[in-house]
Design an enzyme around this catalytic site. Structure first.
Site, mmCIF file in Angstrom:
data_model
loop_
_atom_site.group_PDB
_atom_site.id
_atom_site.type_symbol
_atom_site.label_atom_id
_atom_site.label_comp_id
_atom_site.label_asym_id
_atom_site.label_seq_id
_atom_site.Cartn_x
_atom_site.Cartn_y
_atom_site.Cartn_z
ATOM 1 N N CYS A 1 0.957 -1.107 -0.091
ATOM 2 C CA CYS A 1 0.177 -0.151 -0.048
ATOM 3 C C CYS A 1 1.065 1.371 0.163
ATOM 4 C CB CYS A 1 -1.099 -0.064 1.295
ATOM 5 S SG CYS A 1 -1.841 1.594 1.513
ATOM 6 N N TYR B 1 -6.219 5.630 -8.433
ATOM 7 C CA TYR B 1 -7.255 4.846 -8.121
ATOM 8 C C TYR B 1 -8.638 5.340 -8.803
ATOM 9 C CZ TYR B 1 -4.159 2.815 -4.359
ATOM 10 O OH TYR B 1 -3.165 2.370 -3.794
#
Length: 316
Positions: free
Chosen positions: A55, A191
């Site tokens: 992440c 994203y």
């Protein structure tokens, strides 16, 4: 440690009904303060950081923890890079190299920490998580705030890095301005493209993403770092996205107008320069990064095949 609480919805579905991805605000937003009346005060071995090496937002926290020399002050657990329908799972390093199990709460899944902190919690089980071992709760799960906490509040415990700041006061306004558009257009922009479920939603964001990368390229053609010649949190926050761009986002998230390697020479120079800083390379695990995305996101990559490409060589 177990919990009977149930998650809401499918945590592997990200877009809203209109096809747009809208990141939800983090729920735990406390800070650690030297104020003696504060609930959370700086203490050695009181706090524990939970991350996923894949992440980019958790990666920020890991970098600042390392650069500030907090390894002996704040503990660390690293989840398995594969995120299932149950969320992030803790395993041993023997099962998955690079992982560190939860030795604080002995949790099997990160979700257990969220329900321990709030039995009525509804939402995603995200990383990073900064945990308070004394009060048995989550202090903060917003990466931008965790790196600010790490920046100076534990300085008294690490004299060798005391005063070393990634958010100098005289540059704060400029850092904040850059952070704002870099986050919206690049950190979150990849994203917005990758999690879009309609062509319109995807097209809304792919252009602004590359316009922002073009703007960064111009800045770095004139400066060593994003804010003049000073390495700041603005660089850290962008860097964790950039090193994932070519090996992950370009392919999996369809952000394929350009690549860092072939189209952004100044960004690549900057990325390589930061990679060579002491301790930075140790925070990068490309196996975890690629597994996190290509294995976990079944809607994007149903067979879980991981490409061999690791992105441009950062050692050059």
């Amino acid at each position: 440690m177990t919990t009977t609480a149930k998650p809401s919805g499918n945590i592997l579905e990200f877009a809203d009904k209109d096809g747009e991805f809208r990141i939800k605000p983090s729920d735990f937003r406390n800070t650690i303060s030297k104020d003696p009346d504060a609930i959370f005060t700086p203490e050695k071995d009181r706090y524990h950081l939970y991350i996923a090496r894949g992440c980019p937002f958790a990666h920020r926290a890991a970098i600042v923890r390392a650069l500030k020399g907090l390894e002996g002050i704040i503990g660390l657990s690293v989840v398995d890079p594969f995120m299932s329908e149950k969320g992030w799972r803790f395993v041993t390093s023997e099962e998955t190299p690079g992982c560190i199990p939860d030795t604080v709460n002995n949790a099997q899944y990160l979700s257990e920490l969220y329900f321990k902190a709030n039995p009525d919690y509804v939402g995603r089980y995200t990383v990073p998580v900064l945990w308070d071992k004394k009060l048995q709760t989550i202090v903060n799960n917003e990466s931008s705030e965790i790196i600010r906490i790490f920046n100076d509040v534990f300085d008294d415990f690490v004299p060798e890095t005391k005063g070393k700041t990634f958010y100098p006061k005289h540059l704060a306004n400029e850092i904040d301005k850059i952070n704002e558009w870099v986050y919206d257009k690049i950190n979150n922009g990849v994203y917005k493209c990758g999690f879009a479920t309609t062509q319109e939603a995807y097209m809304n964001h792919v252009g602004p993403l590359f316009k922002a990368l073009d703007d960064v390229e111009v800045i770095l053609s004139k400066n060593e770092f994003l804010v003049g010649n000073t390495f700041t949190e603005a660089d850290i926050r962008l860097w964790t996205t950039i090193i994932r761009f070519d090996p992950v986002y370009h392919t999996l998230f369809k952000t394929n107008l350009k690549t860092i390697k072939y189209n952004y020479p100044n960004i690549l120079r900057w990325a390589r320069q930061i990679y060579k800083f002491p301790k930075i390379a140790d925070t990068v695990d490309m196996n975890h990064i690629k597994t996190c995305y290509y294995k976990s996101m079944k809607t994007h990559n149903p067979h879980g095949i991981i490409p061999v490409y690791d992105g441009p060589d950062l050692n050059l």
